[in-house]
Design a protein around this motif. Structure first.
Motif, short mmCIF file in Angstrom:
data_model
loop_
_atom_site.label_atom_id
_atom_site.label_comp_id
_atom_site.label_asym_id
_atom_site.label_seq_id
_atom_site.Cartn_x
_atom_site.Cartn_y
_atom_site.Cartn_z
N PRO A 29 0.80 -1.22 0.00
CA PRO A 29 0.00 0.00 0.00
C PRO A 29 0.83 1.27 0.00
CG PRO A 29 0.12 -0.90 2.21
CD PRO A 29 0.89 -1.83 1.34
N PRO A 32 1.03 5.99 3.70
CA PRO A 32 -0.28 6.59 3.91
C PRO A 32 -0.25 8.06 3.52
CG PRO A 32 0.50 5.51 5.91
CD PRO A 32 1.64 5.53 4.94
N ARG A 33 -1.30 8.54 2.85
CA ARG A 33 -1.40 9.94 2.46
C ARG A 33 -2.52 10.56 3.30
NH1 ARG A 33 -0.90 8.56 -3.96
NH2 ARG A 33 0.94 7.25 -3.69
N ASP A 145 -5.57 9.28 1.45
CA ASP A 145 -6.18 8.00 1.87
C ASP A 145 -7.07 8.25 3.08
OD1 ASP A 145 -4.56 6.81 -0.06
OD2 ASP A 145 -2.90 6.60 1.39
N THR A 146 -6.60 9.15 3.94
CA THR A 146 -7.33 9.47 5.15
C THR A 146 -7.50 10.97 5.21
OG1 THR A 146 -6.28 7.61 6.29
CG2 THR A 146 -7.28 9.32 7.67
N PHE A 231 -6.13 3.62 8.18
CA PHE A 231 -5.33 3.14 7.04
C PHE A 231 -5.34 1.61 7.01
CE2 PHE A 231 -1.35 2.24 4.72
CZ PHE A 231 -1.64 2.93 3.55
N LEU A 234 -8.52 0.36 5.65
CA LEU A 234 -8.57 0.53 4.19
C LEU A 234 -7.84 -0.60 3.49
CD1 LEU A 234 -7.85 4.34 3.59
CD2 LEU A 234 -10.03 3.15 3.32
N LEU A 240 -8.62 0.61 -0.04
CA LEU A 240 -7.52 1.54 -0.36
C LEU A 240 -7.29 1.64 -1.86
CD1 LEU A 240 -5.22 3.36 0.80
CD2 LEU A 240 -3.73 1.38 0.56
N ARG A 243 -10.15 3.37 -3.56
CA ARG A 243 -10.19 4.79 -3.25
C ARG A 243 -9.12 5.55 -4.04
NH1 ARG A 243 -10.79 8.09 2.30
NH2 ARG A 243 -12.53 6.74 2.72
N ARG A 244 -7.93 4.97 -4.09
CA ARG A 244 -6.86 5.64 -4.85
C ARG A 244 -7.22 5.68 -6.33
NH1 ARG A 244 -1.23 3.53 -1.99
NH2 ARG A 244 -1.50 4.78 -0.10
#
Lengths: 306, 657
Positions: A29, A32-33, A145-146, A231, A234, A240, A243-244
């Protein structure tokens, strides 16, 4: 970072190729962003500073992009936020880039998204801070992501936020200035009540409301934990990747729409058709796709209609 | 005819290089008829660093005297009996410590604290707003300030524990109304804090109020300044009666000292400054009803560099002629009954009361620092002033009009200012080293532990500090102990939320140039405005930041007190095209070279650097030789021209790349 921020044609292509390479070669993954948004004065910068300290304490390297508004009149911008982000001073594991939401030379999405892509390839965590003024929440929700919404006690701004129907976007609510006591607790309760009413997508995640005080460092650990567990959920649910992907597709459509308008999109079948096409597109190279689709639109535009 | 009044106290703000050199200067000044002392401390002392701290590099002994420990303080007052001296100390974040050293030095002379008189500036609010030598966050800072008040009111009854400063507000651009309102707001913040202390009884409050003094600026609009101090006198009387219930009119007197304006002194035709200084002195001495208690006059050549002894003497003579030769002190108040003066006084007072209520409405001075309200108002006023000088609507003789001038025979070359010997820093560090080896280390450690324990438990900072002073604790150690307890603070810059000016032709033209160059660069021209070193005077940097934004640049401005490596790191992360450094403390030699070195280390040698500050021409030449592209001094008031040249500099290096 300078390259992906460069809008000159030659550099732009170089940058797009680099970005696609980074996107496809970074194993999932990845980093995390985390997006942080909220009304001006909510204490976002101070919170970023506190969160940064906590992440560094946990041994993670951090890249930060802070987006400031730029003046519509002069095109200039004061990128003053960093004054309160001091944890990074002299730390090689922290990278801080401020950007203006330049109306003139392309939108917020382009440069910020590119910056986030680059930093995500290098750092353990990426933070994106934007001033919450309407559109930017949904912009930042597409590349994070969050999404953390920073509210402050006495939330007149929160009411506006609810009215604007943006309550379904954030994954975590941080009520800042918890050192103000009762007012902060009341705001948190209101938020929780509001969240119970709103409609959300059918996912397992219920957005937590975390009381924090960036000033005194209260609740920062809890906030950081909440971000981690969001995260993790996700990743676990497979959300995840979806969503991306959704975020990247929206970015492609917006980039094309900004350049050619809905008129241009219509020439290759319209927005809906494009969305469906992107959904089944196997390649992850979104920047390359923008270029390819742009060529398609230009060819269609060059041909006489009929 | 009224009885001839005693003159005010004559002082000169001074101190440099070392305690010994400053002691000699003080003794000379006293011999020439100065009647009080005003100690200037260097920036490391003001911000709580020992002379050998990395951040102190280049700053030791520059803008004042370095005081790291009791031996330094003892040397500073050698041969000056402290029971007969009136000493004003410009010290704020570390005021409690320097006062402790002063008390300890007096005790060494055999003088009881009870017989000391003088002033600690101790006004932290204006440090956040303009002067920049704060260390701790506002709340603990207010507590330290109130500790000093609570302590001195009993233990050093003739001491003025706080000098509420409107001086620096005017230097930062405040209008008279803002000056009055923010000074009153600050005094209220201090008094409210003191009033809420469990160790201060209700009966002690009038005594506390009676010890509060003010430090006021006197500008060139000297008629208005007459009205300003009268308005302050009236407002203070009203406030102390209504808010604090002080019955004794003597305790309600508005007592103030003055340093006349430096903002309006020019580098161009500097001899004109003497006339400005005289007129400004009149504003605060003419009226008996609101006459200053102490007066400090700057030297005519302050805008050029550090004044020599002769320059300071000239300013002292102004005071002496005014007080002893003229008939000024023979009359009662000159303005009582003047409709003009009373009218303007009323206007100022009413407008100031309104602004004061606004600040109190948002929670008082501390809240208005934290939400940047006062800072933004000051930056606004200052910006308006700078623009008025640029467009000629505010006339400054020799600067933007009447510039045709004969060469000054007074000399502005290298001999005309004092240069701090580069060996001063080295020698000070060596003395500090010897002191640390000489002291009883165990005793110093115990005193520091005691300090931390007492302060952590909420006790008054003064007694354990005096004990620490005797035990050989140093300035850096004392401050570090409190940093551990309170943390450090970064104040908002006040430039962020500023609105753009309406663009005049000149601004529009530069904007076009910026946009054209940005297209060529591929992204908007990005500038880093940096303040390396400990100098906190941020007005210049703020004006440059606002102007750069207005001409369409992206501006990274991160506030004051940055190390050269932090500046280089920001330049790298932010990908800036040009760096502007502002240094007013005279430490440009060392600091600029350090920044250039750090840039080379980060691989950014090609990023052009421009520098602004109080920089004598020969230093400027040296900086240019070291690679600095442009050097600006106070005579460069035209920000538009500076922006034009910044565009030139970026264009040149873009072409070279």
């Amino acid at each position: 970072m300078n390259l992906v921020d460069d809008s000159r044609p030659g550099r732009r292509e170089q940058a797009l190729a680099l970005l696609d390479q980074l996107e496809s070669e970074t194993p999932a993954p990845g980093a995390p962003r985390i997006g942080l948004t909220g009304a001006p004065g909510a204490g976002k910068s101070t919170l970023v500073d506190a969160l940064l300290r906590e992440l560094r304490r946990r041994g993670r390297s951090v890249g930060i992009v802070a987006v400031d508004p730029s003046s519509a009149k002069s095109g200039g911008a004061l990128l003053g936020d960093r004054v309160r982000v001091r944890a990074s001073a002299g730390d090689p594991e922290v990278f801080f880039r401020s950007m203006a939401a330049r109306e003139r030379l392309g939108g917020l999405a382009d440069a910020t998204r590119a910056g986030v892509t680059v930093l995500a390839a290098v750092f353990d965590v990426v933070l994106v801070e934007t001033v919450g003024v309407g559109q930017s929440e949904s912009d930042v929700s597409r590349l994070a992501d969050t999404l953390v919404y920073v509210a402050q006690p006495g939330a007149g701004d929160l009411l506006q936020f609810m009215k604007a129907g943006l309550l379904e976007l954030p994954d975590i609510f941080a009520v800042n200035k918890a050192d103000q006591g009762a007012a902060a607790r009341r705001t948190a309760l209101e938020l929780e009540a509001g969240l119970g009413l709103g409609e959300r997508e059918a996912s397992q995640w219920t957005p937590p409301v975390v009381l924090v005080s960036a000033r005194d460092g209260l609740g920062i650990r809890e906030l950081s934990d909440a971000i981690d567990s969001h995260f993790a959920s996700l990743v676990e649910s497979g959300e995840l990747a979806l969503r991306r992907r959704r975020g990247a597709d929206a970015f492609v459509i917006e980039a094309l729409e900004r350049r050619y308008g809905s008129f241009g999109l219509d020439r290759i079948g319209g927005r809906g058709a494009l969305e469906r096409r992107l959904r089944v597109e196997p390649s992850a190279a979104r920047y390359g796709i923008v270029a390819a689709l742009a060529r398609e639109i230009e060819e269609a535009l060059a041909k006489p209609r009929g | 005819m009224a009885e001839r009044e005693q003159p005010w106290v004559f002082r000169t703000y001074s101190g440099h290089s070392s305690a010994k050199a400053s002691n000699e200067l003080y003794r000379t000044n006293l011999a020439k008829g100065q009647t009080g002392l005003s100690v200037a401390f260097d920036l490391p002392t003001q911000t709580g660093y020992d002379s050998d701290h990395p951040l102190a590099r280049g700053e030791v002994g520059k803008v004042g005297v370095p005081i790291s420990h009791l031996d330094d303080m003892t040397t500073l007052f050698e041969g000056i009996p402290l029971d007969r001296m009136n000493t004003s100390m410009t010290i704020n974040a570390t005021a409690a410590w320097l006062l402790a050293l002063y008390v300890a030095a007096a005790e060494r002379q055999g003088v009881s604290p009870k017989s000391l008189s003088g002033t600690t500036q101790n006004d932290i609010v204006k440090e956040y707003l303009s002067r920049g030598t704060y260390v701790f966050p506002p709340e603990p800072s207010m507590r330290l300030a109130s500790d000093i008040v609570a302590y001195t009111v009993e233990a050093i009854p003739r001491w003025n524990p706080i000098n509420v400063c409107s001086y620096h507000l005017q230097e930062a651009g405040a209008t008279p109304v803002q000056e009055i309102a923010y000074a009153m707001a600050t005094a209220i913040a201090v008094l409210d804090t003191v009033k809420s202390r469990p160790d201060v009884t209700k009966q002690a409050i009038p005594k506390v109020v009676g010890r509060i003094s003010f430090f006021v600026n006197a500008g060139i609009r000297f008629v208005e300044e007459v009205c300003k101090v009268r308005a302050m006198t009236e407002l203070w009387d009203e406030l102390t009666r209504e808010r604090y219930g002080v019955e004794d009119p003597k305790a309600r007197l508005f007592r103030y000292g003055v340093q006349v304006n430096s903002l309006g002194l020019t580098e161009a035709q500097p001899e004109n400054n003497v006339i400005r200084i005289v007129l400004e002195a009149l504003g605060v001495t003419l009226g008996r009803r609101a006459r200053c208690r102490a007066l400090q006059l700057p030297a005519w050549n302050e805008a050029l560099g550090l004044p020599r002894k002769w320059d300071q003497q000239w300013s002292l003579r102004i005071q002496q002629i005014l007080a002893y030769e003229t008939d000024l002190l023979e009359y009662g108040d000159l303005f009582d009954g003047s409709a003009v003066i009373e009218g303007r006084t009323r206007e100022l007072r009413d407008a100031a009361r309104e602004e004061l209520d606004r600040v109190l409405g948002m929670g008082g001075a501390v809240a208005a620092v934290e939400n940047a309200y006062m800072k933004q108002r000051l930056v606004e006023s200052h910006t308006a002033r700078v623009r008025a000088i640029e467009d000629g609507s505010l006339r400054v003789v020799g600067l933007n009009c009447f510039r045709e001038a004969e060469p000054s025979p007074l000399g502005t070359g290298s001999g005309a200012i004092l240069k701090v010997d580069e060996s001063a820093e080295r020698e000070q560090v060596a003395r500090l080293d010897a002191f640390r080896r000489r002291r009883n280390a165990e005793e110093a450690r115990a005193a520091l532990r005691n300090l931390e324990d007492v302060v952590a438990a909420g006790g008054n900072v003064m007694p354990p500090s005096i004990r620490a002073a005797h035990a050989g604790v140093t300035t850096g150690e004392w401050t570090d102990a409190l940093r551990r307890l309170f943390g450090e603070y970064r104040a908002p810059t006040g430039v962020v939320a500023r609105r753009s000016e309406r663009a005049g032709d000149a601004t529009s033209r530069i904007r076009e140039r910026v946009h054209a160059l940005s297209e060529r660069l591929g992204r908007p021209l990005k500038i880093l405005v940096g303040k390396p070193g400990l100098d906190g005077h941020s007005n210049g940097a703020e004006q440059i930041a606002v102007k750069a934004r207005d001409v369409g640049m992206e501006v990274v401005y991160e506030g004051i007190r940055l190390s050269p490596s932090e500046i280089a790191q920001s330049a790298r992360d932010e990908g800036v095209h040009v760096i502007g450094l502002s240094i007013l403390s005279g430490s440009h030699g060392v600091l600029v070279k350090d920044v250039l070195d750090q840039l080379r280390k980060e691989g950014l040698a090609e990023v052009p650097v421009v520098v602004g500050g109080i920089i004598p021409e020969e230093d400027a030449e040296e900086l240019r030789r070291a690679g600095v592209r442009r050097v600006y001094t106070p005579k460069d008031f035209d920000l538009g021209r500076i922006m034009d040249e910044v565009v030139d500099v970026v264009a040149e290096s873009a072409a070279a790349a």
